[in-house]
Design an enzyme around this catalytic site. Structure first.
Site, mmCIF file in Angstrom:
data_model
loop_
_atom_site.group_PDB
_atom_site.id
_atom_site.type_symbol
_atom_site.label_atom_id
_atom_site.label_comp_id
_atom_site.label_asym_id
_atom_site.label_seq_id
_atom_site.Cartn_x
_atom_site.Cartn_y
_atom_site.Cartn_z
ATOM 1 N N HIS A 1 1.869 4.636 -2.847
ATOM 2 C CA HIS A 1 2.033 6.092 -2.694
ATOM 3 C C HIS A 1 3.402 6.535 -3.223
ATOM 4 O O HIS A 1 3.519 7.542 -3.910
ATOM 5 C CB HIS A 1 1.939 6.493 -1.217
ATOM 6 C CG HIS A 1 0.555 6.470 -0.656
ATOM 7 N ND1 HIS A 1 -0.506 7.112 -1.263
ATOM 8 C CD2 HIS A 1 0.050 5.902 0.476
ATOM 9 C CE1 HIS A 1 -1.606 6.931 -0.520
ATOM 10 N NE2 HIS A 1 -1.299 6.194 0.532
ATOM 11 N N HIS B 1 0.833 -1.206 0.000
ATOM 12 C CA HIS B 1 0.000 0.000 0.000
ATOM 13 C C HIS B 1 0.872 1.263 0.000
ATOM 14 O O HIS B 1 0.724 2.152 -0.844
ATOM 15 C CB HIS B 1 -0.912 -0.033 1.241
ATOM 16 C CG HIS B 1 -1.775 1.177 1.420
ATOM 17 N ND1 HIS B 1 -3.115 1.185 1.110
ATOM 18 C CD2 HIS B 1 -1.506 2.422 1.890
ATOM 19 C CE1 HIS B 1 -3.625 2.382 1.370
ATOM 20 N NE2 HIS B 1 -2.658 3.158 1.845
ATOM 21 N N GLU B 2 1.814 1.321 0.947
ATOM 22 C CA GLU B 2 2.665 2.521 1.060
ATOM 23 C C GLU B 2 3.554 2.681 -0.177
ATOM 24 O O GLU B 2 3.832 3.788 -0.619
ATOM 25 C CB GLU B 2 3.514 2.473 2.339
ATOM 26 C CG GLU B 2 2.711 2.463 3.644
ATOM 27 C CD GLU B 2 1.714 3.613 3.780
ATOM 28 O OE1 GLU B 2 1.928 4.678 3.165
ATOM 29 O OE2 GLU B 2 0.705 3.445 4.490
#
Length: 649
Positions: A436, A432-433
């Protein structure tokens, strides 16, 4: 110096960096005011934004994550000072005039490219929401309200995390050991949601969420101040102001989205609650009514019972090294990007376990740097997040200013000689990170004001949530999940079971998110509120969520997202809907499809916040999704996969 910034070799350097930025910004303000309207105006504004953000963004990270208190304090001070300057600039009439001259010059405006036009409009929007168009007295009021709101936000956040104390004799003796003792008192610092003892969860819920007059006062003043500010600068409600420029555009669309989603979920949620109630009856026959403190616990019990997902069985396959290899391989196949470890210089990092990665494209070369701050340490916040430390932009000399980001996780420190092993949840968070981080690396805009993840909140989570779909796909996982001792791959049915286990009670979990989002919309909607925040909570909880409100509790006083996501809590659900549609339509057939990866980069990642979010989604999906499409995407994700179901039966 930290991040290679020479001044930041000691805490005092923040003062120096800040003074330098302020000096630079003064010169740029003069330059902006004396430049005739044209593309150069936008360029100067962006330089101004960059000179302040380079200090403020860096300080934003340092103030929460640096192990040295002196550094944290200096960074906090720098954040406050730069924040004050930004507020002043946002109400600087002369500076605003220079931008207004550009925006009202139709000939010049029509000659600008869409990105430059959007950036000019975004800067104007910043002026307008600070009340630039008001007379001096009202402008001063807007500045004062902004300052007050900032203070209230900080006070509310502190209050939201403070433990509650209770006389220990109030609780039965056999459960007291669950809480921290302090003389004759017990401290309750959280909900103990995973505790198997129903009584402990009930006590924690009632005590931790007990109403508190001071915190209630803060929340009421915060909501009223936000509303006053929004109305002062010309909006009906704070929600109207907050949703300007987002994918949803206005509160009406958000309301429609949440109502339709709630409608579609209601039967499934009821079914989930019935299954949890049965489970509770089985384990606790005397008291079988399902209460709010039961939902997270019993959904976990059901998950474990139905699919036997013991994280301990998965961890050995997810060593940190293997997961990073997996990400590297995925990015290389999809986007032609590889991650390389870089040597750091003395004083560049804040803890010796931080790793610096260079993101390099196979033909375009170096794209930027990702600092990985992955391990737990004392005083480090327990949250996984992505920080922009420096935004990318095209510099005046034609070179590109490379973006710099930090990914912060809270992974356990491994035993000596053994690799760090991640649970499935940690592995998904890492993906997920990294979503980004890739957005930051590939949102290579001309202007730093809209670089990477500097885009509307309800679009910002799309690239990160999309990565979760990759992390849950066997074809992707099979490329890297190997047992760290034997090298054996993770069996396919274990991945399928893991994915299916996430769908257990998922409707009820989503309904809870809808409830929070609706509450957030009402609080930031029409003022004065018809009832107290607690009465609104009770009414909304019973209508939208379905589990009874518990007297004398005030969950909203612990709702810390009201600070950072005021009127935008729905964003996570809407981003998930878009990510789900992108996954199903573009990557589910082949998660390594390079042509699709390039389209994803071109249509969704490359623009940062420089293009209207809905246009990016349209470009990717090649159609304009409706609210119904969003709802269908979320609901269809709850359906069980038939093949796994048969296999497991």
């Amino acid at each position: 110096g930290l991040f290679g910034v020479p001044e930041l070799s000691c805490p005092e350097g923040f003062q120096e960096a800040q003074d330098k930025a302020l000096q630079e910004s003064e010169q740029l303000v003069q330059k902006a005011c004396s430049t005739p309207p044209g593309p150069e105006t936008v360029m100067i504004f962006d330089q101004l934004s960059d000179s302040l953000c380079r200090v403020a963004d860096l300080a934003d990270f340092v103030k929460v994550a640096h192990p040295d208190f002196a550094f944290r304090e200096a960074a906090e001070e720098a954040c406050r000072n730069i924040g004050t300057v930004v507020e002043k600039l946002n109400t600087d009439v002369e500076l605003c005039q220079s931008l207004r001259r550009l925006l009202s010059d139709e000939t010049v405006m029509s000659s600008l490219d869409p990105e430059t036009r959007r950036v000019a409009e975004l800067f104007m929007f910043d002026f307008e929401i600070s009340g630039i168009h008001l007379d001096e007295e009202k402008r001063k009021k807007a500045v004062d309200l902004n300052v007050r709101i900032l203070d209230l936000c900080n006070e509310f956040l502190i209050g939201a995390h403070l433990p509650n104390k209770i006389d220990k004799h109030v609780l039965p003796e056999h459960i007291r050991y669950n809480f921290t003792a302090e003389g004759n008192y017990l401290q309750v610092a959280g909900l103990h949601a995973d505790c198997p003892d129903d009584l402990v969860r009930e006590a924690a819920y009632k005590i931790f969420l007990h109403s508190n007059a001071q915190q209630l006062g803060r929340l009421e003043e915060l909501l009223a101040s936000r509303n006053s500010l929004a109305q002062l600068v010309g909006y009906d409600t704070f929600a109207h102001r907050a949703l300007q420029g987002t994918m949803a555009k206005n509160p009406e669309t958000v309301r429609q989205f949440l109502e339709k989603l709630s409608e579609q979920l209601s039967k499934r949620t009821q079914k989930d609650f019935e299954i949890m109630t049965k489970m509770k009856m089985k384990l606790n026959p005397q008291n079988s009514m399902l209460m709010p403190w039961d939902h997270p616990y019993y959904s976990g019990v059901l998950r474990a019972e139905r699919y036997n997902i013991d994280p301990g069985l998965y961890c050995p396959f997810f060593s940190l090294g293997a997961c990073m290899e997996g990400l590297n391989s995925l990015f290389s196949q999809l986007l032609g990007i590889s991650l390389y470890a870089e040597q750091t210089k003395r004083g560049e990092i804040w803890s010796e376990d931080v790793r610096k990665l260079a993101a390099v494209h196979e033909t375009e070369g170096l794209l930027g740097y990702i600092y990985c701050d992955f391990f737990q340490r004392p005083d480090k916040p327990h949250q996984d997040c992505h920080f922009t430390v420096r935004g990318g932009r095209l510099k005046e000399n034609g070179e590109y200013q490379l973006p710099v980001v930090v990914l912060m996780l809270s992974l356990p420190n491994s035993a000596r000689g053994a690799p760090t092993l991640l649970s499935p949840g940690m592995m998904e968070n890492l993906f997920h990170e990294m979503g980004h981080a890739m957005h930051s690396m590939l949102g290579r805009t001309r202007y730093q004001h809209v670089t990477g993840t500097r885009c509307p909140t309800d679009f910002a989570e799309v690239p990160s949530i999309l990565m979760e779909y990759f992390a849950n796909d066997y074809r992707v996982v099979n490329q890297f999940a190997r047992h760290y001792k034997t090298g054996q791959p993770l069996p396919k049915n274990m991945v399928s079971r893991l994915c299916e286990s996430k769908k257990v009670c998922a409707a009820a979990d989503m309904q809870l998110q809808v409830f929070y989002a609706v509450l957030d919309q009402i609080y930031h909607g029409k003022h004065p509120l018809k009832k107290s925040t607690t009465e609104i909570l009770k009414e909304t909880q019973e209508k939208v969520y379905g589990l009874p409100y518990v007297p004398n509790t005030a969950w909203q006083l612990r709702f810390s997202h009201l600070v950072g996501y005021g009127a935008k809590y729905y964003s996570y659900l809407m981003s998930r809907a878009v990510a789900s549609m992108v996954w199903k339509q573009c990557f589910a057939q082949n998660p390594f499809d390079r042509a699709m990866g390039e389209r994803y980069r071109r249509e969704m990642l490359a623009h940062g916040g420089g293009k209207e979010p809905m246009l990016m989604v349209q470009g990717m999906l090649q159609k304009s999704p409706s609210v119904e499409d969003f709802v269908d995407a979320l609901v269809s994700d709850l359906d069980h996969d038939f093949e796994t179901f048969i296999m497991d039966s």
